[in-house]
Each structure stands twice: as structure tokens, then as C-alpha cells.
Design a protein around this motif. Sequence first.
Motif, PDB file in Angstrom:
ATOM      1  N   ILE A  69       9.970  -3.573   4.610  1.00  0.00           N
ATOM      2  CA  ILE A  69       8.963  -3.669   5.667  1.00  0.00           C
ATOM      3  C   ILE A  69       7.872  -2.625   5.448  1.00  0.00           C
ATOM      4  O   ILE A  69       6.679  -2.896   5.626  1.00  0.00           O
ATOM      5  N   GLY A  70       8.287  -1.430   5.051  1.00  0.00           N
ATOM      6  CA  GLY A  70       7.302  -0.395   4.752  1.00  0.00           C
ATOM      7  C   GLY A  70       6.373  -0.795   3.617  1.00  0.00           C
ATOM      8  O   GLY A  70       5.170  -0.518   3.664  1.00  0.00           O
ATOM      9  N   VAL A  73       3.875  -3.252   4.972  1.00  0.00           N
ATOM     10  CA  VAL A  73       2.857  -2.547   5.758  1.00  0.00           C
ATOM     11  C   VAL A  73       1.840  -1.887   4.834  1.00  0.00           C
ATOM     12  O   VAL A  73       0.619  -2.005   5.028  1.00  0.00           O
ATOM     13  N   ALA A  74       2.331  -1.195   3.807  1.00  0.00           N
ATOM     14  CA  ALA A  74       1.432  -0.531   2.865  1.00  0.00           C
ATOM     15  C   ALA A  74       0.554  -1.540   2.135  1.00  0.00           C
ATOM     16  O   ALA A  74      -0.663  -1.329   1.968  1.00  0.00           O
ATOM     17  N   GLY A  76      -0.304  -4.438   3.248  1.00  0.00           N
ATOM     18  CA  GLY A  76      -1.260  -4.973   4.208  1.00  0.00           C
ATOM     19  C   GLY A  76      -2.441  -4.055   4.419  1.00  0.00           C
ATOM     20  O   GLY A  76      -3.593  -4.512   4.510  1.00  0.00           O
ATOM     21  N   LEU A  77      -2.195  -2.755   4.487  1.00  0.00           N
ATOM     22  CA  LEU A  77      -3.298  -1.808   4.649  1.00  0.00           C
ATOM     23  C   LEU A  77      -4.205  -1.809   3.417  1.00  0.00           C
ATOM     24  O   LEU A  77      -5.431  -1.733   3.524  1.00  0.00           O
ATOM     25  N   ARG A 173       3.730  -5.973  -2.738  1.00  0.00           N
ATOM     26  CA  ARG A 173       4.229  -7.205  -2.131  1.00  0.00           C
ATOM     27  C   ARG A 173       5.325  -7.827  -2.979  1.00  0.00           C
ATOM     28  O   ARG A 173       6.336  -8.314  -2.464  1.00  0.00           O
ATOM     29  N   ILE A 189       3.212  -9.268   8.610  1.00  0.00           N
ATOM     30  CA  ILE A 189       3.437  -7.841   8.795  1.00  0.00           C
ATOM     31  C   ILE A 189       2.240  -7.043   8.286  1.00  0.00           C
ATOM     32  O   ILE A 189       1.750  -6.116   8.945  1.00  0.00           O
ATOM     33  N   GLY A 190       1.739  -7.418   7.124  1.00  0.00           N
ATOM     34  CA  GLY A 190       0.584  -6.725   6.570  1.00  0.00           C
ATOM     35  C   GLY A 190      -0.656  -6.889   7.426  1.00  0.00           C
ATOM     36  O   GLY A 190      -1.423  -5.943   7.632  1.00  0.00           O
ATOM     37  N   ALA A 193      -0.386  -4.799  10.603  1.00  0.00           N
ATOM     38  CA  ALA A 193      -0.653  -3.393  10.279  1.00  0.00           C
ATOM     39  C   ALA A 193      -2.159  -3.158  10.128  1.00  0.00           C
ATOM     40  O   ALA A 193      -2.695  -2.138  10.592  1.00  0.00           O
ATOM     41  N   TRP A 197      -4.607  -0.720  12.453  1.00  0.00           N
ATOM     42  CA  TRP A 197      -5.428   0.312  11.796  1.00  0.00           C
ATOM     43  C   TRP A 197      -6.903   0.158  12.157  1.00  0.00           C
ATOM     44  O   TRP A 197      -7.576   1.138  12.488  1.00  0.00           O
TER      45      TRP A 197
END
Length: 294
Positions: A69-70, A73-74, A76-77, A173, A189-190, A193, A197
Motif C-alpha cells: 500500500i505504501g 501511495v508513493a 500515486g504521488l 507499481r 490508492i495512488g 493519495a 496531497w
Amino acid sequence: MIGELYALLAALAYGAAGVAIQRGRATARGDNGVFLSVLVTAALTFSIWALWGRVPLDALLAPDTAPAIGLFVAAGLLSTVLGRTWMFRATERTGPVTASLLRRLTPVFGLPLAFVMLSELPDGATLAGAALVLAGVMIYLPPRALRTGTLSRIGLAFGVGSAGAYALAYTLRSAALEPLPDAALGTCIGALAGLVWIVATASLRRGRKGRLTALVVDHGPWHLLAALALSLGQFLQFLALQTTTVVSVATLGTLEVVFAALLLAALTGQRPAQLPRLIGAGAVALAGTALMLR
């Protein structure tokens, strides 16, 4: 070959998005639809995951899924905030065709990242193909164009930065899809996030009310088309990553340049600048793609 087909359709979607971004700039009063595109991505992928998702909600609560999941998120950012925002700015300043060609630098960045992070060791043909892709970019963007100011330097910088951000996002990914093999979930999820942000950073700036309004003021037909095309393209890339390699996904995107040029002519009647040079550059980039996917 299903992964390659998904990657090809993603390139078509991104080509359409590039044209829509350029057309939407004429009526833009805020961010030209960047926030709208992220919002549509989140809504679309959440719906797909809720209806046909392969990973159930309770699986996300397991402690061993936290690293994946982390990574989502990364990624996605990187892709939604940096990659997408810089792609918008590059397209606005250099046009959809040049911006698409700059995105072909993604596999050049992707090769060392995939090797370091995923242990995907490229062979000689793959390296030669990447070199041809880079050569194609340089053919269309000769140093003289930079010296004379024919092309926007800041636009080119945004384009190169976008390619680098997307390359790192692809790699993260791909790693996250191993423990959580659900493209829609990863994209959602991305995107979520990215939404958090963007809203948070806009709220912290001066004139908070005006900044937040600027995120939603652009919602015309071209902005909506760009949002839908980008969302579809990102989701298709996730599907491709589930069945093929990072390098394959990145290099098949070379065809985005061709799609952008054709759609630009069909929708606006506008011919791409330096058409003979573009054809030559596209041919070299396509040769590199064929070599890498032999």
C-alpha cells in the motif's frame, strides 16, 4: 500479448489526452483540469475495484500488505502529482506531440530503476532499443532549437521531469502489484493519495479560498476529455504491468507520439511542427521499441 495490447491502448488514450490538454488551455482559469483528472481517476478506478476487484477490502487490513500500500501511495504521488502536473505544463508549453515525444524518455529512466529495484536485467537488444528511443528524441529536439528559443526550455524541463517521475512510478507499481495484484485498487490508492496531497498543499498556500476554487473551476468539454483519457490510460497501464514488464509498458508508449499527431490533425486540423523531423524521430523511436519487444 494481452499486456502489450493494454499498453498500446494506454498510448492511444494518452495521445488523446495531450490534444485535449492543449485545447483546454485556451479556456483555463485555474489548473487546466489537473485536479479534475485526478478526481475522475479516483472515481473510475474505485468503481471498477468495487465491482470487479481481485483484492477484497479485508485483505488491505492485513499487516503484510502495508508495504505494498505504501508503494501504491508513493507511486500515486509520483505519477499523479509530479508526473501528471508536469505533463500538463509541458503539453501547454510545447504542444501535445513534443510532450508525447519527451515522455518516450521514460524507458531510458526506467531501465536502471527496474534493474536496481526489481532486478530486471536488460539484455543488449533492450539497451540498444533504449538508445534508439533516446536518439529519436534528440533528432526531434536538436540543440539548436534550445539555443534559438524555438522550443520552451521550461516546457522541455517539465517534460523530462515528468518522464522521470513516471518511470519511478512504474517501477514502484510493478513491485506493489506482486502482493496486491489488482490494477484498479492500485490506481485508486495512488489517485486518492494525489487528491489529498493537492488539496493539502493548496490549503496551505496564501489565499486558501482562491487556491481551492482554482482546483475545480476548469470543467469544460476539453478538460473533461483530458481527465477521462488520462484516467483510462493510467488504468490500462496498471493492467499492462500485471502481465508484462516495466520496460515493455514504457516503450510501447512510443506510439503515443503517432496517436497525438494524428488526433491533433483530425480534431483541430493543425499539422505538427517540423513534420519531416517528427516522422524521422518517430521512425527511430519505433525501431527502438520493436527491438526492445522483439
